[in-house]
Design a protein around this motif. Structure first.
Motif, PDB file in Angstrom:
ATOM      1  N   TRP A  82      54.095-105.877  35.922  1.00 49.30           N
ATOM      2  CA  TRP A  82      53.504-106.550  37.030  1.00 49.30           C
ATOM      3  C   TRP A  82      53.782-106.043  38.227  1.00 49.30           C
ATOM      4  O   TRP A  82      54.686-105.231  38.578  1.00 49.30           O
ATOM      5  CB  TRP A  82      53.978-108.001  36.670  1.00 49.30           C
ATOM      6  N   GLU A  83      53.143-106.302  39.196  1.00 54.18           N
ATOM      7  CA  GLU A  83      53.193-106.227  40.377  1.00 54.18           C
ATOM      8  C   GLU A  83      53.491-107.343  41.316  1.00 54.18           C
ATOM      9  O   GLU A  83      52.391-108.017  41.470  1.00 54.18           O
ATOM     10  CB  GLU A  83      52.206-105.262  40.999  1.00 54.18           C
ATOM     11  N   GLN A  84      54.688-107.478  41.839  1.00 52.65           N
ATOM     12  CA  GLN A  84      54.743-108.844  42.354  1.00 52.65           C
ATOM     13  C   GLN A  84      54.712-109.140  43.896  1.00 52.65           C
ATOM     14  O   GLN A  84      55.339-108.140  44.691  1.00 52.65           O
ATOM     15  CB  GLN A  84      56.146-109.400  42.210  1.00 52.65           C
TER      16      GLN A  84
ATOM     17  N   ASN B 153      38.853 -99.933  42.970  1.00 45.97           N
ATOM     18  CA  ASN B 153      38.023-100.941  43.681  1.00 45.97           C
ATOM     19  C   ASN B 153      38.771-102.288  43.431  1.00 45.97           C
ATOM     20  O   ASN B 153      39.066-102.762  42.532  1.00 45.97           O
ATOM     21  CB  ASN B 153      36.783-101.025  42.623  1.00 45.97           C
ATOM     22  N   ARG B 154      39.358-102.663  44.785  1.00 48.03           N
ATOM     23  CA  ARG B 154      40.198-103.759  44.756  1.00 48.03           C
ATOM     24  C   ARG B 154      39.543-105.128  44.541  1.00 48.03           C
ATOM     25  O   ARG B 154      40.148-106.250  44.534  1.00 48.03           O
ATOM     26  CB  ARG B 154      40.716-103.952  45.934  1.00 48.03           C
ATOM     27  N   THR B 155      38.143-105.177  44.327  1.00 47.34           N
ATOM     28  CA  THR B 155      37.269-106.609  44.422  1.00 47.34           C
ATOM     29  C   THR B 155      37.190-106.886  42.926  1.00 47.34           C
ATOM     30  O   THR B 155      36.608-107.986  42.833  1.00 47.34           O
ATOM     31  CB  THR B 155      36.031-106.278  45.041  1.00 47.34           C
TER      32      THR B 155
ATOM     33  N   PHE C 179      44.511-101.685  31.569  1.00 46.78           N
ATOM     34  CA  PHE C 179      43.836-102.698  32.178  1.00 46.78           C
ATOM     35  C   PHE C 179      44.557-103.348  33.212  1.00 46.78           C
ATOM     36  O   PHE C 179      45.796-103.652  32.841  1.00 46.78           O
ATOM     37  CB  PHE C 179      43.178-103.620  31.191  1.00 46.78           C
ATOM     38  N   GLU C 180      43.989-103.531  34.217  1.00 42.26           N
ATOM     39  CA  GLU C 180      44.895-104.367  35.470  1.00 42.26           C
ATOM     40  C   GLU C 180      44.248-105.678  35.675  1.00 42.26           C
ATOM     41  O   GLU C 180      43.108-105.596  35.922  1.00 42.26           O
ATOM     42  CB  GLU C 180      44.642-103.380  36.933  1.00 42.26           C
ATOM     43  N   PHE C 181      44.791-106.803  35.203  1.00 44.87           N
ATOM     44  CA  PHE C 181      44.269-107.994  35.595  1.00 44.87           C
ATOM     45  C   PHE C 181      44.803-108.453  36.969  1.00 44.87           C
ATOM     46  O   PHE C 181      46.010-108.800  37.165  1.00 44.87           O
ATOM     47  CB  PHE C 181      44.912-109.122  34.535  1.00 44.87           C
TER      48      PHE C 181
ATOM     49  N   LYS D 184      49.536-111.261  41.549  1.00 49.17           N
ATOM     50  CA  LYS D 184      50.423-110.527  40.627  1.00 49.17           C
ATOM     51  C   LYS D 184      49.753-109.819  39.551  1.00 49.17           C
ATOM     52  O   LYS D 184      49.432-110.161  38.591  1.00 49.17           O
ATOM     53  CB  LYS D 184      51.291-111.649  40.004  1.00 49.17           C
ATOM     54  N   HIS D 185      49.550-108.517  40.204  1.00 49.63           N
ATOM     55  CA  HIS D 185      48.613-107.634  39.076  1.00 49.63           C
ATOM     56  C   HIS D 185      49.419-107.689  37.737  1.00 49.63           C
ATOM     57  O   HIS D 185      50.489-107.094  37.955  1.00 49.63           O
ATOM     58  CB  HIS D 185      48.225-106.091  39.667  1.00 49.63           C
ATOM     59  N   ASN D 186      48.779-107.756  36.733  1.00 50.38           N
ATOM     60  CA  ASN D 186      49.086-107.707  35.414  1.00 50.38           C
ATOM     61  C   ASN D 186      48.657-106.355  34.759  1.00 50.38           C
ATOM     62  O   ASN D 186      47.479-106.472  34.257  1.00 50.38           O
ATOM     63  CB  ASN D 186      49.146-108.820  34.406  1.00 50.38           C
ATOM     64  N   ASN D 187      49.235-105.298  34.575  1.00 54.20           N
ATOM     65  CA  ASN D 187      48.863-104.057  34.053  1.00 54.20           C
ATOM     66  C   ASN D 187      49.255-104.051  32.406  1.00 54.20           C
ATOM     67  O   ASN D 187      50.378-104.251  32.194  1.00 54.20           O
ATOM     68  CB  ASN D 187      49.600-102.921  34.732  1.00 54.20           C
ATOM     69  N   TRP D 188      48.284-103.920  31.813  1.00 49.44           N
ATOM     70  CA  TRP D 188      48.311-104.376  30.558  1.00 49.44           C
ATOM     71  C   TRP D 188      47.626-103.370  29.387  1.00 49.44           C
ATOM     72  O   TRP D 188      46.683-102.608  30.054  1.00 49.44           O
ATOM     73  CB  TRP D 188      47.360-105.584  30.345  1.00 49.44           C
TER      74      TRP D 188
HETATM   75 MG    MG Z   1      47.870-102.295  40.836  1.00 48.54          MG
END
Ligand code: MG
Ligand code: ADP
Length: 729
Positions: free
Chosen positions: A216-218, A460-462, A472-474, A343-347
């Motif tokens: 995760w990225e907080q 692509n941040r959108t 995959f980044e949620f 909070k990007h969730n990298n999965w």
């Molecule tokens: Mg990220």
């Protein structure tokens, strides 16, 4: 002389602040990483061989630990904890109120004859019955049957905070229903493991287990404590309900990755040190886009552990911030006009043989495996976009999603140019009956996914879901959320999709289609079916909203309606089939989330009316009186010439009266709307009433208050202004 208002005092405080000194146990992180965790090293030192093996098989294979061994484990844990000064223990769990919960008990026990001992046995380790009737249960527990149990989760190691041994646990009702975030997460991890391992068997018979990984990225904001206390809105609701945008916001784009302010850096080093001792592998820190916004990210871990670590980190950050005279804001949108926090969730998925299933490989064969997991994930997101959307819905996140800086509420998947071409090519090329030549060609084609892909996929941040090279980044997950909710859904829908995939492939194989061809054919069908969810363009524009509607993608912009997905028959079947949540458990969650939405908007609305009436209007009237005095004075001095001399003041006085009257009327109307909503019994209808009839007042009141803020003497304005909240550090 009147004393300075809270804002004046806060400004004075803040200008005098210096960075707090921070000490670290050693200059090398590896010297103290995990020292407060009952980890491998500690277990080996404090457990008997039998007890150690029992814990290991519980962790690795989910096997039960018998009572005698549990006693040994408990005793070892107590010895370890006591050797580090612990006097108490607690079961640590994640109830549905969104925080973590703990209730401390001392090891100490009087024997009744004046003597006492320190006791902690297997029973106390494995199960507790906290008097937890005040946690939300969504009707699962009636208060007369209010028993809830916490049960040890050996998959997440015990840790020490403030002389207290914390044991991660699940929290379930007397009848076994999940009352927390962790229980369904663990069930979904198991479902995903089963489904993914079965698919892996097509490619590698050695794979016995697949684990979900999460990094995760907080993101968060920091605000000085004195400002925090001078802003009841931020204190009570976590976000600024008032405040004119500062002359300068984030448009200069100079904060992102900029040099970290000194006080902030001290805070970061301090909380990271605590986190590292707790075994949270925090690695990355940087400034975010908005002023006073920052990010912290760890190295990814097994998902259950990663979820616990995120909850723990948020707690550590909150506590540490206080030591630095700051508050950390996890709210998704503390300030209008600048970026919110996610909070990007990298999965991803990893096999017990050490393969990341979402990493494109060198050989064609391995790439078919990659494609299988890659395409099935996209297909799952397409088929269940509504549930994924529901999993990230909250009153706070509504302010962020689709606010031109965060992913829109439309769930789509971005995979980058190269993979798009690859999928499009596959879709065209795989004929239902392939010639041997075309099969070879195809394999070569798949084989050609270049390793550089890892580095050149998007930024692509959108997009709410993006493939970023090997995961995959949620990104639509809110910064204050428990990652378990979205991860449970993602695991469950991918597990269901993989099961369907396997059934379809097996059906073809049963009809004598060769395995690889069968796999590729089903992949091709999935590529076609899930095409609408793939989107490479700009997710912020209105054009995308129109296009998404044409593609039949849902776009639910508010929480009460997004939560409808929990109640759908298809959702209930999906979650029941996967053994993750029963219909009753889903209904309970739905109810709790609706209720929580209502409460949040209700609190905001009350705070807003209070501040408008008790802070904004008095300041405005005070200043208006000064103007009136001034006009009267001018009349005394200038007589008939006063009209011209006081024209500006008169104009101001009139304008202020209009805004004052508007605020007053809006507050009254908002209270009426609240009253009307409060008598609605149905939770969904009530939440919708709050969303549609109460919430809109907040922005209207803010508008008039902001106008007044621009007129009133700066010295009289009682609330720290946006420029102060955003730019002082
Ligand atoms: Mg990220
Ligand atoms: P970004 O540019 O989005 O910050 P990074 O490459 O720095 O991307 O990674 C962000 C997060 O992704 C980190 O927390 C990292 O640990 C995590 N991550 C990397 N690989 C995986 C993986 N295989 N599974 C889950 N998370 C991963």
């Amino acid at each position: 002389m009147t004393p300075p208002n809270l804002r004046g005092k806060a400004l004075h405080d803040v200008l005098g602040r210096l960075p707090k000194p921070v000490t670290r146990p050693s200059n090398r992180i590896s010297d103290y990483f995990g020292t407060n965790v009952f980890n491998e090293g500690a277990m080996r030192m404090f457990l008997t061989e039998d007890a150690y093996r029992a814990v290991r098989s519980a962790i690795d294979r989910g096997e039960r630990i018998d009572r005698k061994l549990a006693d040994q484990v408990a005793s070892g844990m107590k010895e370890w904890a006591a050797s580090k000064g612990a006097t108490h223990y607690t079961h640590w769990f994640q109830p549905l109120n969104g925080s973590s919960a703990e209730k401390h008990d001392a090891f100490f026990e009087p024997l009744g004859d004046g003597r006492s001992i320190e006791r902690f046995d297997g029973g106390m380790l494995v199960q507790q019955e906290p008097d937890a009737s005040s946690f939300p249960s969504g009707g699962i527990r009636n208060t007369f049957e209010a028993r809830g149990y916490t049960a040890w989760d050996p998959g997440s190691p015990a840790f020490l905070i403030h002389q207290t041994l914390c044991i991660p646990t699940i929290f379930v009702s007397y009848t076994g229903e999940a009352l927390d975030f962790k229980t369904p997460l663990l069930r979904s991890i198991r479902a995903l493991d089963e489904a993914a391992t079965a698919v892996c068997q097509y490619f590698d018979k050695d794979v016995k287990k697949v684990i979900g990984t999460l990094g995760w990225e907080q993101e968060y904001f920091l605000v000085d404590e004195s400002f925090y206390y001078a802003r009841p809105d931020i204190m009570m609701s976590g976000r600024a309900l008032f405040g004119h945008g500062p002359a300068r916001g984030q448009q200069l784009e100079d904060h992102y990755f900029g040099s970290i302010p000194e006080r902030t850096q001290a805070f970061m080093v301090d909380f990271e040190t605590e986190a590292l001792k707790l075994g949270i592998p925090v690695k990355t820190r940087h400034n975010e886009v908005a002023p006073n916004q920052f990010e912290c990210a760890p190295v990814y871990e097994e998902m259950n552990l990663a979820v616990d670590h995120n909850m723990l980190l948020m707690d550590v950050m909150e506590k540490t911030a206080r030591k630095h005279d700051m508050r950390v804001l996890f709210h998704e949108k503390p300030y209008a006009g600048v970026n919110g926090s996610g909070k990007h969730n990298n999965w991803s998925l990893a096999t017990d043989t050490g393969v990341n299933l979402l990493k494109p490989a060198r050989t064609p064969k391995e790439n078919i495996q990659f494609l299988a997991f890659f395409v099935n994930t996209i297909a799952a997101v397409h088929a269940h976009a509504d549930v994924l959307r529901a999993s990230i819905a909250s009153a706070n996140n509504d302010h962020r999603l689709g606010a031109n800086e965060a992913p829109p509420a439309i769930i789509s998947v971005f995979i980058g140019e190269y993979l798009t071409e690859l999928l499009d090519g596959l879709e065209k090329n795989i004929k239902s009956k392939m010639s041997p030549a075309s099969k070879t060609e195809l394999k070569l084609d798949i084989g050609r996914i270049p390793p550089v892909l890892l580095d050149n996929t998007d930024r692509n941040r959108t997009s709410p879901v993006a493939f970023t090279g090997n995961k995959f980044e949620f990104r639509a997950v809110g910064s204050s959320a428990n990652c378990a909710a979205p991860m449970t859904v993602l695991n469950t829908i991918v597990a269901a999709q993989l099961k369907e995939f396997k059934a379809a492939v097996d059906a073809l194989i049963a009809k004598d289609v060769k395995k690889d061809e069968a796999i590729l054919r089903v992949i091709r069908d999935l590529i076609t079916a899930s095409k609408p969810v793939r989107f490479e363009g700009n997710g912020y524009g209105d054009a995308w909203k129109e296009e998404a509607a044409k593609r039949g993608l849902p776009n639910v912009v508010d929480t009460p309606r997004a939560l409808d997905a929990w109640g759908n028959a298809s959702t209930k079947k999906l979650f029941a089939d996967m053994g993750v949540l029963s219909g009753k458990e889903l209904d309970a969650r739905h109810e709790i989330e609706l209720h929580s939405y209502t409460l949040k908007v209700q609190i905001e609305s009350r705070v807003c009316a209070d501040m408008a009436t008790n802070h904004v209007l008095p300041a405005a009237i005070h200043y208006q009186n000064r103007l009136i005095q001034n006009v009267k004075g001018l009349q005394d001095v200038l007589g008939k010439d006063a009209d011209k001399a006081s024209a500006t003041q008169m104009e101001q006085i009139r304008k202020m009266s209009r805004h004052i009257a508007e605020i007053h009327a809006l507050c009254q109307a908002m209270t009426e709307a609240r009253k009307a909503a409060n008598v609605i019994a149905d939770q969904r209808a009530k939440a919708i009433a709050y969303c549609d009839n109460v919430k809109p007042f907040l922005d209207k009141i803010r508008y008039h208050s902001n106008k007044l803020e621009l007129m009133v003497d700066d010295e009289l304005w009682p609330l720290p202004k946006m420029r102060e909240l955003l730019f002082t550090r």
